[in-house]
Design an enzyme around this catalytic site. Structure first.
Site, PDB file in Angstrom:
ATOM      1  N   GLU A 213       0.819  -1.214   0.000  1.00  0.00           N
ATOM      2  CA  GLU A 213       0.000   0.000   0.000  1.00  0.00           C
ATOM      3  C   GLU A 213       0.856   1.269   0.000  1.00  0.00           C
ATOM      4  OE1 GLU A 213      -3.880  -1.551   2.488  1.00  0.00           O
ATOM      5  OE2 GLU A 213      -2.039  -1.168   3.579  1.00  0.00           O
TER       6      GLU A 213
ATOM      7  N   GLY B 296     -12.608  -3.335   2.190  1.00  0.00           N
ATOM      8  CA  GLY B 296     -13.672  -4.090   1.531  1.00  0.00           C
ATOM      9  C   GLY B 296     -14.921  -3.221   1.433  1.00  0.00           C
TER      10      GLY B 296
ATOM     11  N   MET C  96      -9.259  -2.733   8.885  1.00  0.00           N
ATOM     12  CA  MET C  96      -8.806  -3.293  10.156  1.00  0.00           C
ATOM     13  C   MET C  96      -7.978  -2.336  11.019  1.00  0.00           C
ATOM     14  SD  MET C  96      -7.914  -7.148   8.746  1.00  0.00           S
ATOM     15  CE  MET C  96      -7.617  -7.820  10.370  1.00  0.00           C
ATOM     16  N   GLU C  97      -7.890  -1.066  10.651  1.00  0.00           N
ATOM     17  CA  GLU C  97      -7.009  -0.154  11.409  1.00  0.00           C
ATOM     18  C   GLU C  97      -7.588   1.221  11.695  1.00  0.00           C
ATOM     19  OE1 GLU C  97      -5.978  -1.378   8.329  1.00  0.00           O
ATOM     20  OE2 GLU C  97      -4.850  -3.129   9.030  1.00  0.00           O
TER      21      GLU C  97
ATOM     22  N   ASP D 138     -11.925  -5.173  -2.572  1.00  0.00           N
ATOM     23  CA  ASP D 138     -12.787  -6.363  -2.606  1.00  0.00           C
ATOM     24  C   ASP D 138     -14.146  -5.949  -2.072  1.00  0.00           C
ATOM     25  OD1 ASP D 138     -12.942  -7.226   0.509  1.00  0.00           O
ATOM     26  OD2 ASP D 138     -10.971  -6.400   0.070  1.00  0.00           O
TER      27      ASP D 138
HETATM   28  N1  SAH Z   1      -5.161 -12.310   3.536  1.00  0.00           N
HETATM   29  C1  SAH Z   1      -4.499 -11.039   3.571  1.00  0.00           C
HETATM   30  C2  SAH Z   1      -4.855 -10.397   4.856  1.00  0.00           C
HETATM   31  C3  SAH Z   1      -4.703  -8.928   4.818  1.00  0.00           C
HETATM   32  S1  SAH Z   1      -5.773  -8.241   5.955  1.00  0.00           S
HETATM   33  C4  SAH Z   1      -3.005 -11.245   3.393  1.00  0.00           C
HETATM   34  O1  SAH Z   1      -2.628 -12.389   3.268  1.00  0.00           O
HETATM   35  O2  SAH Z   1      -2.212 -10.297   3.331  1.00  0.00           O
HETATM   36  C5  SAH Z   1      -6.529  -7.040   5.008  1.00  0.00           C
HETATM   37  C6  SAH Z   1      -5.897  -5.680   5.025  1.00  0.00           C
HETATM   38  O3  SAH Z   1      -6.570  -4.875   4.073  1.00  0.00           O
HETATM   39  C7  SAH Z   1      -6.079  -4.936   6.345  1.00  0.00           C
HETATM   40  O4  SAH Z   1      -4.989  -4.072   6.561  1.00  0.00           O
HETATM   41  C8  SAH Z   1      -7.410  -4.190   6.166  1.00  0.00           C
HETATM   42  O5  SAH Z   1      -7.354  -2.881   6.692  1.00  0.00           O
HETATM   43  C9  SAH Z   1      -7.648  -4.139   4.651  1.00  0.00           C
HETATM   44  N2  SAH Z   1      -8.852  -4.814   4.130  1.00  0.00           N
HETATM   45  C10 SAH Z   1      -9.109  -4.932   2.798  1.00  0.00           C
HETATM   46  N3  SAH Z   1     -10.241  -5.629   2.593  1.00  0.00           N
HETATM   47  C11 SAH Z   1     -10.731  -5.965   3.812  1.00  0.00           C
HETATM   48  C12 SAH Z   1     -11.866  -6.720   4.238  1.00  0.00           C
HETATM   49  N4  SAH Z   1     -12.703  -7.271   3.366  1.00  0.00           N
HETATM   50  N5  SAH Z   1     -12.044  -6.891   5.575  1.00  0.00           N
HETATM   51  C13 SAH Z   1     -11.183  -6.350   6.464  1.00  0.00           C
HETATM   52  N6  SAH Z   1     -10.080  -5.643   6.105  1.00  0.00           N
HETATM   53  C14 SAH Z   1      -9.838  -5.445   4.792  1.00  0.00           C
END
Ligand code: SAH
Length: 255
Positions: A14, A80, A194-195, A218
């Site tokens: 990012e 998301g 998530m932040e 997404d």
């Molecule tokens: N599976 C991913 C996990 C990343 S967590 C990996 O392997 O890297 C997702 C990150 O993107 C977090 O920092 C959050 O802030 C953001 N994010 C994007 N889409 C999200 C969603 N659907 N739910 C929660 N966080 C999401």
């Protein structure tokens, strides 16, 4: 207003394009994180990867405020989409942020931060206005932003800017059932990540302006996992650089 502006993202993809534009950067390592102190568009900035989740983000924000004396914190990254019209490639600029996984009921109302009497943290209006303004301009030419191949692969032909509520929690929301539950419980939430709300709470405690801008990676549904990694590596860092860079360029020159 003194001090640098903090630019925070959770993941390397990012922020990588933006970090590549900070030639005079100096690395300061605190709490296991690299804080990149330098300039972008002539403005003093501190750029940092918080890592994923609310606690990681809160620690990062606290260090920025205590050690670096930042005058504002801007979070950039992906999220998301929850609300019906919030699509992959759109940008959400937060007006308010809430922790969707915080629930001390029945002692305190659901979502309320106990002993604060607050569930929604208000983002800085002026920075939000400026970010939405530059985002609208930057998104007018999606091919210039991410290249034709990414525009076609992800259907980024007419990206939009939205403003409203961002919901944060320690869950990657990747089932249709969970995103439907969030839509039902928080009908005005535009997107989930998530932040953001954790950083907003820390900035509120310190009285420092906070803003958040998220590119939709997404739809927080059963397909979210498939879309996610590829989108983040191909698209997210270009959006962050273009939008944050264009915003910094609007700030008054620092002598
Ligand atoms: N599976 C991913 C996990 C990343 S967590 C990996 O392997 O890297 C997702 C990150 O993107 C977090 O920092 C959050 O802030 C953001 N994010 C994007 N889409 C999200 C969603 N659907 N739910 C929660 N966080 C999401």
């Amino acid at each position: 207003m003194h001090g640098p502006v903090a630019i925070v993202a959770a993941m390397h993809e990012e922020l990588s394009a933006l970090l590549a534009q900070m030639p005079d950067e100096q690395r300061v390592r605190v709490a296991g994180r690299d804080f990149w102190v330098g300039h972008l568009q002539g403005q003093p900035v501190v750029a940092v990867l918080s890592r994923i989740g609310k606690v990681a983000a809160a620690v990062t924000a606290t260090v920025l405020l205590e050690r670096f004396g930042v005058r504002a914190v801007v979070f950039t990254g992906v999220a998301g989409g929850l609300a019906p019209g919030v699509r992959v490639g759109d940008v959400v600029v937060a007006t308010e942020l809430l922790q969707h996984d915080l629930d001390a009921s029945p002692i305190f109302p659901k979502y309320e931060v106990p002993l604060m009497g607050l569930s929604r943290f208000v983002a800085d209006r002026a920075i939000g206005d400026a970010l939405s303004g530059v985002a609208a301009g930057v998104l007018r030419d999606p091919v210039a932003l991410t290249g034709r191949a990414a525009v076609e692969e992800f259907g980024l032909q007419s990206p939009k800017v939205h403003r409203g509520l961002l919901a944060s929690g320690d869950r990657f929301v990747s089932t249709t059932a969970e995103s439907e539950a969030l839509r039902r419980d928080l009908p005005d939430a535009l997107a989930v990540e998530m932040e953001g709300a954790a950083v907003a709470q820390v900035c509120h405690d310190y009285g420092v302006p906070f803003a958040a801008m998220r590119t939709i990676s997404d739809r927080a549904d059963d397909e979210a996992h498939g879309d996610f990694a590829r989108f983040v590596s191909l698209v997210a860092s270009r959006y962050s650089l273009a939008l944050v860079g264009a915003w910094l360029a609007t700030l008054p020159a620092v002598s």
